[in-house]
Scaffold this motif. Sequence first.
Motif, PDB file in Angstrom:
ATOM      1  N   VAL A   1      30.565  36.867  30.015  1.00  0.00           N
ATOM      2  CA  VAL A   1      31.948  37.821  30.628  1.00  0.00           C
ATOM      3  C   VAL A   1      31.411  39.275  30.679  1.00  0.00           C
ATOM      4  O   VAL A   1      31.643  40.331  31.533  1.00  0.00           O
ATOM      5  CB  VAL A   1      32.935  37.614  29.226  1.00  0.00           C
ATOM      6  N   ARG A   2      30.521  39.922  30.091  1.00  0.00           N
ATOM      7  CA  ARG A   2      30.139  41.269  29.794  1.00  0.00           C
ATOM      8  C   ARG A   2      29.824  41.230  31.427  1.00  0.00           C
ATOM      9  O   ARG A   2      29.990  42.039  32.493  1.00  0.00           O
ATOM     10  CB  ARG A   2      28.974  41.508  29.115  1.00  0.00           C
ATOM     11  N   LEU A   3      28.946  40.585  32.200  1.00  0.00           N
ATOM     12  CA  LEU A   3      27.874  40.286  33.154  1.00  0.00           C
ATOM     13  C   LEU A   3      28.984  40.615  34.475  1.00  0.00           C
ATOM     14  O   LEU A   3      29.312  41.043  35.395  1.00  0.00           O
ATOM     15  CB  LEU A   3      26.605  39.366  33.368  1.00  0.00           C
ATOM     16  N   VAL A   4      30.147  39.322  34.400  1.00  0.00           N
ATOM     17  CA  VAL A   4      30.730  39.290  35.208  1.00  0.00           C
ATOM     18  C   VAL A   4      31.842  40.806  35.468  1.00  0.00           C
ATOM     19  O   VAL A   4      31.765  40.635  36.532  1.00  0.00           O
ATOM     20  CB  VAL A   4      31.925  38.052  35.034  1.00  0.00           C
ATOM     21  N   ILE A   5      32.013  41.179  34.101  1.00  0.00           N
ATOM     22  CA  ILE A   5      33.021  42.526  34.351  1.00  0.00           C
ATOM     23  C   ILE A   5      32.027  43.368  35.158  1.00  0.00           C
ATOM     24  O   ILE A   5      32.922  44.259  35.524  1.00  0.00           O
ATOM     25  CB  ILE A   5      33.416  42.787  32.482  1.00  0.00           C
ATOM     26  N   GLN A   6      31.226  43.582  34.554  1.00  0.00           N
ATOM     27  CA  GLN A   6      30.053  44.729  34.753  1.00  0.00           C
ATOM     28  C   GLN A   6      29.721  44.464  37.155  1.00  0.00           C
ATOM     29  O   GLN A   6      29.954  45.196  37.617  1.00  0.00           O
ATOM     30  CB  GLN A   6      29.225  44.410  34.202  1.00  0.00           C
ATOM     31  N   GLU A   7      29.716  43.078  36.716  1.00  0.00           N
ATOM     32  CA  GLU A   7      28.781  42.951  38.408  1.00  0.00           C
ATOM     33  C   GLU A   7      30.941  43.244  39.517  1.00  0.00           C
ATOM     34  O   GLU A   7      30.509  43.656  40.541  1.00  0.00           O
ATOM     35  CB  GLU A   7      28.744  41.304  38.445  1.00  0.00           C
ATOM     36  N   ILE A   8      31.632  42.496  38.563  1.00  0.00           N
ATOM     37  CA  ILE A   8      33.085  42.579  39.787  1.00  0.00           C
ATOM     38  C   ILE A   8      33.637  44.532  39.605  1.00  0.00           C
ATOM     39  O   ILE A   8      33.396  44.960  41.200  1.00  0.00           O
ATOM     40  CB  ILE A   8      34.218  42.318  38.737  1.00  0.00           C
TER      41      ILE A   8
ATOM     42  N   ASN B   1      38.964  45.475  47.576  1.00  0.00           N
ATOM     43  CA  ASN B   1      40.107  44.541  48.391  1.00  0.00           C
ATOM     44  C   ASN B   1      40.151  43.108  48.050  1.00  0.00           C
ATOM     45  O   ASN B   1      40.626  42.607  47.520  1.00  0.00           O
ATOM     46  CB  ASN B   1      40.801  45.047  49.564  1.00  0.00           C
ATOM     47  N   LEU B   2      38.789  42.088  47.890  1.00  0.00           N
ATOM     48  CA  LEU B   2      37.970  41.391  48.121  1.00  0.00           C
ATOM     49  C   LEU B   2      38.141  41.242  46.572  1.00  0.00           C
ATOM     50  O   LEU B   2      38.374  39.931  46.567  1.00  0.00           O
ATOM     51  CB  LEU B   2      36.948  41.263  48.882  1.00  0.00           C
ATOM     52  N   VAL B   3      37.679  41.934  45.841  1.00  0.00           N
ATOM     53  CA  VAL B   3      37.352  41.999  44.449  1.00  0.00           C
ATOM     54  C   VAL B   3      39.214  41.702  43.221  1.00  0.00           C
ATOM     55  O   VAL B   3      39.553  40.380  42.424  1.00  0.00           O
ATOM     56  CB  VAL B   3      36.801  43.433  43.979  1.00  0.00           C
ATOM     57  N   HIS B   4      40.133  42.676  43.887  1.00  0.00           N
ATOM     58  CA  HIS B   4      40.840  42.751  43.636  1.00  0.00           C
ATOM     59  C   HIS B   4      41.704  40.951  43.799  1.00  0.00           C
ATOM     60  O   HIS B   4      42.913  40.963  42.737  1.00  0.00           O
ATOM     61  CB  HIS B   4      42.117  43.564  43.333  1.00  0.00           C
ATOM     62  N   TYR B   5      42.160  40.478  45.372  1.00  0.00           N
ATOM     63  CA  TYR B   5      42.292  39.976  45.544  1.00  0.00           C
ATOM     64  C   TYR B   5      42.362  37.932  46.023  1.00  0.00           C
ATOM     65  O   TYR B   5      42.704  37.413  45.752  1.00  0.00           O
ATOM     66  CB  TYR B   5      43.241  39.904  47.151  1.00  0.00           C
ATOM     67  N   VAL B   6      40.734  37.873  45.525  1.00  0.00           N
ATOM     68  CA  VAL B   6      40.396  36.752  45.410  1.00  0.00           C
ATOM     69  C   VAL B   6      39.430  36.646  44.416  1.00  0.00           C
ATOM     70  O   VAL B   6      39.642  35.940  43.378  1.00  0.00           O
ATOM     71  CB  VAL B   6      38.848  36.604  47.058  1.00  0.00           C
ATOM     72  N   ILE B   7      37.916  37.513  44.423  1.00  0.00           N
ATOM     73  CA  ILE B   7      36.849  37.418  43.544  1.00  0.00           C
ATOM     74  C   ILE B   7      38.118  37.447  41.929  1.00  0.00           C
ATOM     75  O   ILE B   7      37.691  36.264  40.834  1.00  0.00           O
ATOM     76  CB  ILE B   7      36.015  37.768  43.369  1.00  0.00           C
ATOM     77  N   THR B   8      38.699  38.396  41.231  1.00  0.00           N
ATOM     78  CA  THR B   8      39.119  38.244  39.879  1.00  0.00           C
ATOM     79  C   THR B   8      40.910  37.509  39.589  1.00  0.00           C
ATOM     80  O   THR B   8      40.249  36.843  38.419  1.00  0.00           O
ATOM     81  CB  THR B   8      40.197  39.416  40.268  1.00  0.00           C
ATOM     82  N   PRO B   9      41.560  37.137  40.123  1.00  0.00           N
ATOM     83  CA  PRO B   9      41.593  36.248  40.848  1.00  0.00           C
ATOM     84  C   PRO B   9      41.166  34.496  40.168  1.00  0.00           C
ATOM     85  O   PRO B   9      41.487  34.521  38.713  1.00  0.00           O
ATOM     86  CB  PRO B   9      42.850  35.369  41.619  1.00  0.00           C
ATOM     87  N   ILE B  10      40.005  34.777  40.945  1.00  0.00           N
ATOM     88  CA  ILE B  10      39.519  33.134  41.054  1.00  0.00           C
ATOM     89  C   ILE B  10      38.600  33.212  39.131  1.00  0.00           C
ATOM     90  O   ILE B  10      38.470  32.313  38.847  1.00  0.00           O
ATOM     91  CB  ILE B  10      37.359  32.926  42.223  1.00  0.00           C
TER      92      ILE B  10
END
Length: 629
Positions: free
Chosen positions: A421-428, A440-449
């Motif tokens: 979880v820490r790694l995912v948050i850090q990478e995002i 935009n890609l992070v907020h609308y695609v990667i974060t929801p996934i």
Amino acid sequence: MTQQHDSHSLGNVHNTVTTEGKTGWRKLLSFLGPAYLVSVGYMDPGNWATDLAAGSQFGYRLIWVLLLSNMIALLLQNLAVRLGIVRGLDLAQASKHTYPRFVNFCLFILAQIAIIACDLAEIIGMAIGLNLLFGLPLIWGVSITLLDTLLLLFLLNKGMRKLEGFIISLIFIVGVAFLAQMFIVQPDVLDIAKGFIPTKLNNQSLYLAIGIIGATVMPHNLYLHSSLVQTRKIDRTDEGIKTAIRYNFWDTTIALNLAFFVNAAILILAASAFFGRGYHEVAEIQDAHKLLTNIFGKLAPALFAIALIAAGQSSTVTGTLAGQIIMEGHLNLRIAPWLRRLLTRILAIVPAFFTILHAGDEGLGKLLILSQVVLSLQLGFAVIPLIHFTSDKKRMGKFATKTWLKILAWVFAVLIVGLNVRLVIQEIDTWAAASAGAANLVHYVITPIAVGIGALLVYVFLRPLLYKHTDQPVLVPHGIAAALDNLEAVHYNNIAVTIDFSKNDQDCIRHALMQGGKRAHYTLIHVVETAGARYYGGQVMDNETQSDVDNLDKYVDALKKLGYKAESKIGYGGAATSIAEIINQNKIDFVVMGSHGHKALKDLIFGTTVNSVRHKVNVPVLVVKPQKK
């Protein structure tokens, strides 16, 4: 009737290795094997990339992460063993009984991504090894890895012990190669000892630490091990199960400690040869090989390349088996092992090709480490169900994990999930800060996934707690035996016999007549498979087709003279499809087919018509094997 193993995990080798009636060291040897197939996943090329990067950047300081990973692996693999032996289910099958169909589909997709990531590491490792040893371009090395599909098919047809022997011989090559390299580099023993003391992790060391855990504790290995232990035929009494668990514990402990030795040797090699000499950015396997050549001459790098090829080849075999287990367990879907292998390999080859074409040879090293981080991110979805299943006293009985062991397993699970979880948050955060488009890609695609996957993980954790024992009471793979009644003889009216004008024909016809006598109607089927027949179907009448029609009519005439009702049907093109069409169109209620007796490579070339027909029709199929004279 054709023998089916659909309920068993790896049905073609289920219970094929006997352990009964043996004592002492012979008993131990009969159990040794499954853990070695699992252990190759702990020393595959993906481990090399993370271990080399850790050793070159941080010296010996991350050896404790390797040791921790090995301890986690020992515990989790032994839980997988316990599940397979006691319940007779692999991890995927147990999940199928516990979670809804949609969740199982999601778990299958995630597990498949993990296998592709693992396969990607093996492809890259093999390609790099061939490049280092023979100078073969990486793009050609990646292409050649498709051929190991044939190797796997050959080994599976030779039986479980032959497959295990092949894998153990490759592990031996890897171990000897690194043992020799340790004598060449002569590491500092005191510094190695200090590396076992835990130290604080910064962002970069955390990324590598998670990569090491992902490369060491592989999710597909838990599926694989829970299935492989079922290849041993054991006494199903409490004492027999207890004995099997004990012997498999030793098998696992020995095999995984050997894997730990190899991983530690890679990290120590990198720390001694590179970190100590100021080369702190050696994350690429190719760079490591070049530096070994410059520092130690030709022997060390040659051993390095040979070990890399052996590790990659051994891991690819076990990855295929894991893929088969996951597909059959979660989806109840079984396809030919060579096709399963080919699909997985193609899905892994595509990113490797694009990486070489877009980023060049240098991009492969980064892709290798990324593949191991992907494996680590998948771990929670395998570990959490495994702990639930082995802690279930209703299903496991007296063999349920003890309280202290369950607590330790949950601590490891929380550690793995927390780090991820820490790694995912850090990478995002890192991706979002790169540019406006990336944000935009992070907020609308990667974060929801990421949120969706997180919600799935929470559900996987909560479901067994909130809906305890709501799954079907399936204690063995076959399910509960049904009551036997109404066992009157079955009379078949329309019987089909497949004809190939070989020595099998007489046996097939004889068995068909035994089933129906003179009451039934017999349809003799032959399929013309010439090129003309494939393209033009029934319109073709070449010499071979005419000859086949005449020969089939001779059989029909002979049966009619003996007082049987018979007719002939000719199919065109693909054998399995044509036979199935004739069977379905003519309302056949029983089929007799001759087994061609092909094995391994011939099956791949000539096809497996019997199995294909079996899955295309809804009537009983009797397979007649050729008589040996």
